[in-house]
Design a protein around this motif. Structure first.
Motif, mmCIF file in Angstrom:
data_model
loop_
_atom_site.group_PDB
_atom_site.id
_atom_site.type_symbol
_atom_site.label_atom_id
_atom_site.label_comp_id
_atom_site.label_asym_id
_atom_site.label_seq_id
_atom_site.Cartn_x
_atom_site.Cartn_y
_atom_site.Cartn_z
ATOM 1 N N SER A 127 6.951 65.840 -10.620
ATOM 2 C CA SER A 127 7.742 67.045 -10.376
ATOM 3 C C SER A 127 8.437 67.007 -9.016
ATOM 4 C CB SER A 127 6.853 68.281 -10.484
ATOM 5 O OG SER A 127 5.782 68.170 -9.573
ATOM 6 N N ASP A 128 8.329 65.877 -8.324
ATOM 7 C CA ASP A 128 9.045 65.734 -7.050
ATOM 8 C C ASP A 128 10.529 65.483 -7.304
ATOM 9 O OD1 ASP A 128 7.474 66.128 -4.709
ATOM 10 O OD2 ASP A 128 6.271 64.376 -5.268
ATOM 11 N N ILE A 129 11.357 65.951 -6.385
ATOM 12 C CA ILE A 129 12.804 65.735 -6.502
ATOM 13 C C ILE A 129 13.119 64.252 -6.271
ATOM 14 C CG2 ILE A 129 13.568 68.071 -5.955
ATOM 15 C CD1 ILE A 129 13.870 67.197 -3.029
ATOM 16 N N ILE A 130 14.193 63.791 -6.910
ATOM 17 C CA ILE A 130 14.528 62.362 -6.851
ATOM 18 C C ILE A 130 14.933 61.942 -5.443
ATOM 19 C CG2 ILE A 130 15.090 62.170 -9.308
ATOM 20 C CD1 ILE A 130 18.065 62.328 -8.615
ATOM 21 N N GLY A 131 15.387 62.884 -4.639
ATOM 22 C CA GLY A 131 15.731 62.576 -3.244
ATOM 23 C C GLY A 131 14.515 62.109 -2.459
ATOM 24 N N ILE A 134 22.673 63.898 -1.435
ATOM 25 C CA ILE A 134 21.400 64.514 -1.031
ATOM 26 C C ILE A 134 21.284 65.926 -1.622
ATOM 27 C CG2 ILE A 134 20.095 65.420 0.958
ATOM 28 C CD1 ILE A 134 19.803 62.450 0.769
ATOM 29 N N GLN A 187 20.370 65.356 -5.180
ATOM 30 C CA GLN A 187 19.019 64.801 -5.302
ATOM 31 C C GLN A 187 17.948 65.849 -5.018
ATOM 32 O OE1 GLN A 187 18.886 61.312 -2.815
ATOM 33 N NE2 GLN A 187 20.203 60.119 -4.175
ATOM 34 N N LYS A 188 18.345 66.892 -4.314
ATOM 35 C CA LYS A 188 17.416 67.973 -3.982
ATOM 36 C C LYS A 188 17.227 68.923 -5.168
ATOM 37 C CE LYS A 188 16.729 71.097 -0.075
ATOM 38 N NZ LYS A 188 17.266 71.563 1.215
ATOM 39 N N CYS A 189 18.155 68.880 -6.110
ATOM 40 C CA CYS A 189 18.124 69.805 -7.259
ATOM 41 C C CYS A 189 17.514 69.172 -8.508
ATOM 42 C CB CYS A 189 19.540 70.252 -7.613
ATOM 43 S SG CYS A 189 20.320 71.272 -6.360
ATOM 44 N N VAL A 190 17.211 67.888 -8.477
ATOM 45 C CA VAL A 190 16.799 67.186 -9.702
ATOM 46 C C VAL A 190 15.450 66.511 -9.482
ATOM 47 C CG1 VAL A 190 17.440 65.402 -11.368
ATOM 48 C CG2 VAL A 190 19.231 66.734 -10.246
ATOM 49 N N THR A 191 14.517 66.744 -10.401
ATOM 50 C CA THR A 191 13.194 66.136 -10.274
ATOM 51 C C THR A 191 13.088 64.858 -11.107
ATOM 52 O OG1 THR A 191 12.263 67.282 -12.175
ATOM 53 C CG2 THR A 191 12.160 68.435 -10.048
ATOM 54 N N PHE A 192 12.040 64.085 -10.810
ATOM 55 C CA PHE A 192 11.775 62.884 -11.601
ATOM 56 C C PHE A 192 11.579 63.249 -13.064
ATOM 57 C CE2 PHE A 192 8.745 59.635 -13.281
ATOM 58 C CZ PHE A 192 9.641 58.589 -13.308
ATOM 59 N N ASN A 193 10.867 64.351 -13.309
ATOM 60 C CA ASN A 193 10.683 64.807 -14.689
ATOM 61 C C ASN A 193 12.013 64.975 -15.402
ATOM 62 O OD1 ASN A 193 8.027 65.034 -15.563
ATOM 63 N ND2 ASN A 193 7.673 66.860 -14.309
ATOM 64 N N ILE A 247 16.203 55.689 -10.188
ATOM 65 C CA ILE A 247 15.781 57.078 -10.327
ATOM 66 C C ILE A 247 16.712 58.031 -9.587
ATOM 67 C CG2 ILE A 247 13.902 58.687 -9.715
ATOM 68 C CD1 ILE A 247 11.991 56.243 -10.352
ATOM 69 N N SER A 248 17.204 57.598 -8.427
ATOM 70 C CA SER A 248 18.076 58.503 -7.664
ATOM 71 C C SER A 248 19.557 58.275 -7.951
ATOM 72 C CB SER A 248 17.800 58.373 -6.162
ATOM 73 O OG SER A 248 18.017 57.057 -5.726
#
Lengths: 428, 428
Positions: A230-234, B210, B213-219, B236-237
């Motif tokens: 659930s961590d952000i990709i950044g 950035i 990337q702050k708005c999108v999670t790995f999920n 991933i990023s």
């Protein structure tokens, strides 16, 4: 990077993540699950906490991280090669651990080039005195070795981790840079950059980020940093941003030769996970592993186990504090190793190891004899807590005052000089 | 980005990932696990495959992706507002799907600004004719709307996904740019950039990366793109890198006003997952959702269900092929919808829907009447496969020949002009 922030910063300890040496396996998983072993200490780039009054057990940390202790033999070699005594931070075990520092000494011995890299994550406009430690060390190393120094301000990291807008993070980076410059780095040998501007001005940096991001999987950063789904990709790709400056080709304007240049990183030990990853990747990209020297953490006023927070005015001495504020804070909040009553103290003596005023002297009182006198006097009860605190105030106040003067004297032009993308002067 | 690559590119179908509309849930999981529904079609940014001779079922795809069909009503409005007939790619359903295209038409109607964005992932030095489709459409849209166009070459993506060194990826991007420029984009309204250089020259781009990337999670990227724990962090990023050009503030030198400018993206539908993500993020950052028009895939010579690979010389007509090679390839390899014998063909007729020569005409023969004549003649058996192939060769050869001439005439200065970070001219 939080090299300079970590001393004392122990906020947000909900995610308990302990990383192991070398293999990067996680001993504690994130999301508050407790560790199965060594419950007392938590050390990662975002959390530092201990349940022990004397703070983190650094010998255990060395074992867990797989680094090496800075021992008498290393210090003797250091002094022999540089021809001068080591900094009191090293003498007193404040910088206590290293990786490959012998390699750096050998390079010095052979007259071969290397450079210094350190940094800070600009999460607040005002630095506290603990933030000075890695920069003091970097300055001393720069003067001792006569090598270039690059300082990374990870405003991108702070924007990703904190509720900080890009514009605010850049502003904080610029404010923090002033504090760093006020420490007195040689403008001809020091390059300061903030990621949110520099990455957009240096294709070599982004290209190295991609090279590094190509070598590291999600599984690996999960293991090293405790990132979750659930961590952000950044956040997930950020470690490459902090790793890139450890590859000399990130700065083609400084390192004009084709041959990779060795890198030495002075930082607080909580930043080690980043550089364990970097050291794993570097040889695969044709670069030497970066060397490191690690500092212990700067104690919060409330004591080595409690957390110091930049948002809590009374937990730290800020570089913006007035002499009166400093006096009040240390007198009122500095955790004391003294006894409950004067009589008891005279009889049993105080405990300098947990006394924050004494710790401040350990960091900022350069005279070894004087420090030992104080330690003995406090320990055997000849010196009272009030007297010890007075000495700490006398040691800290002029440093903050001088700093404020130096910072005030800075012009925008002077600051711009450090940020300018340019060759640096060094003897190689 | 692979907007221009995807037609016909169906390589590496081992990871079967089907993404659903809107919610980004995965119907098929990566690593070769089969889908539970609709096993015949695989469409994601890296894989396109169908078990059906006529190729992907595009009506199903529209339903699955949650986009809208380009219908008669939209085409009528388009023609009314622009005062000219739509491109034959739209008329013939080659561009068959859209998102928010009505918004773009309304902007045009009101004389309000917007811009075009498309791109390509430079994985090979030589483009094939399928790569031309989104760029032909972009050129036509640029001329029709008189708007700026930005073209992203994702050399960083290709370096991350393929076994490509940074330097090689940059070289491919530059070679591909020449092919794109040869199509004839207006240098005063077109900006071409490759990520590995541009991100290091434009702080606004990294800052928007950035922000995204702050708005999108790995999920989320796991759901949208099928990434797994063993994927490299660069992958991933990366979606943020392809998303950023859809925010007008990424190009402060083009869009000098403070107000966000709408963006229209012509691309192959396999790129839609990137822009579903972008459309989710944009409003949270104060930007309008990008509009899209989606093309179907360009069939491989061997037929719409088989894969076309840039590494297989005989599966595609390359922009570097000689007239003789083109003739041979189409005659030898183009999948035929004809019957086994001339007699049978005369009696039963051929199937233009699966015939690749006929598909080539659908893409490259502009005259509708002529195309319909051919279709009817082939379908009722009046025209034989050899004759149809001859027509296809006659349609494709001059396009390739003209292209080669235009490409050869390009100087380094001309190419550099497109890459120059500069304001663009447009009527707003």
């Amino acid at each position: 990077m939080d090299a300079s922030e970590s001393p004392g910063v122990t906020e947000g300890v909900d995610a308990l993540t302990l990383t192991t040496p070398g293999d990067g396996k996680v001993e504690k998983v994130p999301n508050g699950v407790e560790a199965t072993e060594d419950d007392s200490d938590v050390v990662d780039p975002w959390n530092v906490a201990s349940t022990n009054d004397e703070g983190i057990d650094y010998d255990k940390l060395i074992k867990r991280f797989g680094s090496s202790k800075i021992d008498e033999e290393l210090i003797a070699r250091f002094e022999k090669i540089t021809g001068k005594p080591v900094h009191h931070f090293i003498r007193r075990g404040i910088f206590f651990s290293h990786r490959d520092f012998h390699t750096i000494l050998t390079l010095k011995e052979q007259g071969k080039p290397f450079y210094l890299y350190t940094g800070r994550g600009p999460s607040s406009g005002s630095l506290h005195i603990g933030h000075l430690i890695p920069f003091y060390m970097a300055k001393w190393l720069q003067e001792t070795f006569d090598v270039p120094l690059v300082i990374q301000l990870t405003d991108d990291e702070k924007s990703l981790w904190k509720d900080l807008k890009i514009e605010e993070a850049i502003k904080l980076a610029y404010e923090n840079a002033k504090d760093i410059i006020a420490i007195g780095f040689d403008p001809e040998k020091t390059f300061i950059f903030n990621d949110l501007d520099f990455i957009g001005k240096c294709p070599a940096m982004y290209q190295n980020m991609i090279r590094i991001q190509k070598c590291v999987t999600f599984n690996q950063v999960k293991g090293i940093f405790g990132f979750g789904d659930s961590d952000i990709i950044g956040k997930i790709s950020f470690p490459a941003v902090q790793a890139a400056p450890a590859l000399s080709s990130t700065f083609p304007f400084i390192f004009t030769g084709k041959k990779p240049v060795h890198c030495l990183i002075p930082c607080a030990i909580d930043q080690d996970p980043y550089f364990r990853m970097t050291r794993d990747v570097a040889p695969r990209l044709g670069f030497p592993k970066c060397a490191l020297i690690h500092s212990s953490f700067f104690p919060a006023l409330q004591g080595a186990k409690s957390k110091m927070s930049a948002s809590e005015q009374n937990s730290a001495v800020f570089l913006t504090d007035t002499p009166k504020q400093i006096k009040n804070k240390i007198n009122k909040y500095a955790f004391s190793g003294g006894r409950a009553t004067v009589e008891e103290h005279r009889k049993l003596g105080g405990n300098p190891d947990v006394d924050v005023a004494f710790q401040l002297l350990k960091f900022f009182l350069e005279n070894d004899n004087k420090l030992e006198e104080v330690r003995v006097a406090y320990k055997n009860g000849d010196m009272l807590t009030g007297e010890l605190k007075k000495l700490a105030i006398e040691a800290v106040s002029p440093i903050v005052e001088e700093h404020q003067k130096a910072r005030k004297a800075l012009t925008d032009e002077t600051v711009a000089k450090y940020f300018e993308i340019r060759p640096l002067k060094f003897a190689n």
